[in-house]
Design an enzyme around this catalytic site. Structure first.
Site, PDB file in Angstrom:
ATOM      1  N   ASP A  13       5.663  -1.602  -3.407  1.00  0.00           N
ATOM      2  CA  ASP A  13       5.120  -1.558  -2.037  1.00  0.00           C
ATOM      3  C   ASP A  13       6.219  -1.483  -0.976  1.00  0.00           C
ATOM      4  O   ASP A  13       6.040  -1.939   0.148  1.00  0.00           O
ATOM      5  CB  ASP A  13       4.224  -2.775  -1.752  1.00  0.00           C
ATOM      6  CG  ASP A  13       3.150  -2.976  -2.801  1.00  0.00           C
ATOM      7  OD1 ASP A  13       2.426  -2.010  -3.075  1.00  0.00           O
ATOM      8  OD2 ASP A  13       3.049  -4.085  -3.352  1.00  0.00           O
ATOM      9  N   HIS A  41       0.218   4.404  -3.368  1.00  0.00           N
ATOM     10  CA  HIS A  41       1.096   4.655  -2.235  1.00  0.00           C
ATOM     11  C   HIS A  41       0.294   5.312  -1.121  1.00  0.00           C
ATOM     12  O   HIS A  41      -0.682   6.011  -1.360  1.00  0.00           O
ATOM     13  CB  HIS A  41       2.323   5.496  -2.614  1.00  0.00           C
ATOM     14  CG  HIS A  41       2.039   6.667  -3.493  1.00  0.00           C
ATOM     15  ND1 HIS A  41       2.373   6.691  -4.828  1.00  0.00           N
ATOM     16  CD2 HIS A  41       1.446   7.850  -3.244  1.00  0.00           C
ATOM     17  CE1 HIS A  41       2.006   7.840  -5.348  1.00  0.00           C
ATOM     18  NE2 HIS A  41       1.447   8.565  -4.410  1.00  0.00           N
ATOM     19  N   THR A 299      -5.407  -2.847  -4.906  1.00  0.00           N
ATOM     20  CA  THR A 299      -6.252  -4.031  -5.112  1.00  0.00           C
ATOM     21  C   THR A 299      -6.833  -4.604  -3.828  1.00  0.00           C
ATOM     22  O   THR A 299      -7.844  -5.305  -3.867  1.00  0.00           O
ATOM     23  CB  THR A 299      -5.437  -5.144  -5.793  1.00  0.00           C
ATOM     24  OG1 THR A 299      -4.365  -5.541  -4.907  1.00  0.00           O
ATOM     25  CG2 THR A 299      -4.834  -4.665  -7.103  1.00  0.00           C
ATOM     26  N   ARG A 303      -0.526  -9.469   0.176  1.00  0.00           N
ATOM     27  CA  ARG A 303       0.772  -9.553  -0.484  1.00  0.00           C
ATOM     28  C   ARG A 303       1.483 -10.844  -0.097  1.00  0.00           C
ATOM     29  O   ARG A 303       1.342 -11.332   1.023  1.00  0.00           O
ATOM     30  CB  ARG A 303       1.632  -8.345  -0.103  1.00  0.00           C
ATOM     31  CG  ARG A 303       1.060  -7.027  -0.605  1.00  0.00           C
ATOM     32  CD  ARG A 303       1.942  -5.842  -0.243  1.00  0.00           C
ATOM     33  NE  ARG A 303       1.300  -4.599  -0.647  1.00  0.00           N
ATOM     34  CZ  ARG A 303       1.195  -3.520   0.123  1.00  0.00           C
ATOM     35  NH1 ARG A 303       1.690  -3.531   1.348  1.00  0.00           N
ATOM     36  NH2 ARG A 303       0.597  -2.439  -0.329  1.00  0.00           N
TER      37      ARG A 303
END
Length: 426
Positions: A13, A41, A299, A303
Site C-alpha cells: 500500500d 492498487h 478488504t 490500515r
C-alpha cells in the site's frame, strides 16, 4: 534498453500503482510477476478512479504491452471481472498478455484459505481470504492447474476432478463442511478460460522480445518487501517474493534487470496482523489514517499506521538491491507539529540497526526516534524540493540521508501531476 522493477519497501500500500502508472508512460511493456488479486492498487486519472487487483497499472497506457507473468496466481473470475469493468469505461485492454504458465486460483483455494485462517484462532496471520496461499501451496506441491490447463477442456476436467477429490476430503473429514460441486466449477471456470484465451501467450518471449528490440520494460511488484515470504515478517507475510521474484516470475533473466526502484510512504502503514515496531495507537495515528484515506483497496480494512522506519527501509534496500527511492504521501503529514523518524531499535538494552527475523525479538524492540518539526503550509501544488516549506524539505532530505538512496520522485498528492521527478529512471 532499460528494465526497472518497482517494488514496495514497507508492508504494501505504498502507492506502487501510481508510480508504475507514472513511469509506465515511458515504458514499452509493464509486467506483474508475483502475487494475485490480494494486491489492490488504485489509479486516479482525471475524474475517474480505478481499483485494480490483477491487471498491471500500465493498462491505461494503450500503446503499452501489459503482462501478467507466470509468477502471478490468477483468479479467472476476478480477472474477467476487471476486464469487463475496464471495457465499461472504454479502456482498451487489447494489449494485455496473460502467461500460459501462471497458476489458477479456484473456489477450493478460497474456501481452504478461509478455513485454515479460522482454524489458527489467535495465531491468524491476517490473510485476505483470496486463496493466494493455497494456490501457491498447490504450485509447490506440483498439483496446481495452470492457465494452459484451463484452456484444454479435457485436461482441465481431469485435473479439477483429481484436485477436488483431495480438497473435498479435507473439507468433509477435517473441517466438517460441505464439499464443492465439480460440474458448477468446471462449467463456470472453463468459460472464464475461453473469455481469457485471446490474451494468453508465452509472456517470457514477449518481454524478452521487447528488451531485444531496445525497448523499456517496467516490472510491477505486488505487496511489499516486508511481506516477502523469505525476507518479510514471517509468518505474517504473503506467499510469494516481492523482493527477488522478478526473474523467476517473469521469465526475464536477472542479468537483464537494470534498476530496482523502491516505493515508500512518508510514514508507514500495514494491513492485517504481524509486527509493526513504530505503530501509533493515539490521535496522531488517527490523524494520518484519516488524512491519507488509509483503508485497504481490496478488504476495506483500516490500515495500521506508524512513523517512518529507516530500519525497515535499509533492510529492504539490502535484500532487494534497491537503486532508487520514490517517496509518496508527503502531503498527508501536513498539520502535524512534530514528526518522528525511527533510526534504530533498542533490543534488550542494545542499539541495533538490523531488522530481526525472530518475532520474540521484534516484540522486545523499542524504536529509537529522531524528532523533526512539522509544517502547516499546503504543499499539494509543489513541483520541486526547493518549493517545499523548510521543515517539509528537511524531513524529506533527512529520510533520504538515513536510507542512503537517491530520491527519484516525491509525491504531494494522489494525481499523476503531483508526482515530481528528481532523477530520471529511464
Amino acid at each position: 534498453m532499460t528494465s526497472a522493477v518497482v517494488v514496495g519497501t514497507q508492508w504494501g500500500d505504498e502507492g506502487k500503482g501510481k508510480i508504475t502508472d507514472f513511469l509506465g508512460q515511458n515504458a514499452d511493456a509493464i509486467a506483474r510477476y508475483q502475487g494475485g488479486d490480494n494486491a489492490g492498487h488504485t489509479i486516479k486519472l482525471g475524474e475517474d478512479t480505478y481499483h485494480l487487483q490483477l491487471i498491471p497499472s500500465g493498462i491505461f497506457n494503450s500503446d503499452k504491452v501489459s503482462v501478467i507473468g507466470n509468477g502471478v496466481v490468477v483468479n479467472p473470475k476476478s480477472l474477467v471481472g476487471e476486464l469487463r469493468g475496464l471495457a465499461d469505461k472504454n479502456v482498451d485492454t487489447s494489449q494485455l498478455k496473460l502467461s500460459d504458465r501462471a497458476h489458477v486460483i479456484l473456489p477450493y483455494h478460497i474456501k481452504l484459505d478461509s478455513l485454515q485462517e479460522a482454524a489458527k484462532g489467535d495465531q491468524k496471520i491476517g490473510t485476505t481470504n483470496r486463496g493466494i496461499g493455497p494456490a501457491y501451496m498447490d504450485k509447490a506441491a506440483r498439483s496446481g492447474i495452470r492457465v494452459a490447463d484451463l484452456l484444454d477442456k479435457d485436461l482441465f476436467a481431469t485435473k479439477l476432478k483429481q484436485n477436488l477429490a483431495e480438497k473435498n476430503a479435507l473439507f468433509t473429514k477435517i473441517y466438517e463442511v460441505e464439499a464443492l460441486d465439480f460440474d458448477s466449477i468446471f462449467e463456470e471456470y472453463y468459460q472464464y478460460g475461453q473469455e481469457l484465451k485471446q490474451y494468453v501467450c508465452d509472456t517470457s518471449v514477449v518481454l524478452n522480445d521487447v528488451l531485444d528490440q531496445k525497448g523499456n520494460v517496467l516490472f510491477e511488484g505486488a505487496q511489499g518487501i516486508l511481506l516477502d515470504i523469505d525476507q518479510g515478517t514471517y509468518p505474517f507475510v504473503t506467499s510469494s517474493n516481492p523482493a527477488g521474484g522478478v526473474s523467476t516470475g517473469s521469465g526475464v533473466g536477472a542479468s537483464r534487470i537494470d534498476e530496482v526502484v523502491g516505493v515508500a510512504k512518508a510514514y508507514t502503514s500495514r494491513v492485517g496482523d504481524g509486527p509493526f515496531p513504530t505503530e501509533l495507537f493515539d490521535e496522531t495515528g488517527d490523524f494520518i489514517r484519516q488524512a491519507g484515506h488509509e483503508y485497504g483497496t481490496v478488504t476495506g480494512r483500516p490500515r495500521r499506521i506508524g512513523w517512518f522506519d529507516t530500519v525497515v527501509l535499509r533492510h529492504s534496500k539490502r535484500v532487494a538491491g534497491l537503486t532508487q527511492l520514490c517517496l509518496n504521501c508527503v502531503d498527508v503529514l501536513t498539520g502535524l507539529k512534530t514528526l518522528k523518524i525511527c533510526v534504530a531499535y533498542e533490543l534488550d538494552g542494545e542499539r541495533i540497526d538490523r531488522y530481526p527475523a525472530s518475532l520474540s525479538e521484534l516484540a522486545r524492540c523499542t524504536p529509537i526516534y529522531e524528532e523533526l518539526p512539522g509544517w502547516d503550509e499546503d504543499i499539494t501544488g509543489v513541483k520541486t524540493l526547493e518549493e517545499l516549506p523548510v521543515n517539509a524539505r528537511r524531513y524529506v532530505e533527512r529520510l533520504q540521508e538515513l536510507v542512503d538512496l537517491p530520491l527519484a520522485t516525491f509525491a504531494v498528492g494522489p494525481d499523476r501531476d503531483q508526482t515530481n521527478i528528481l532523477k530520471a529512471i529511464w
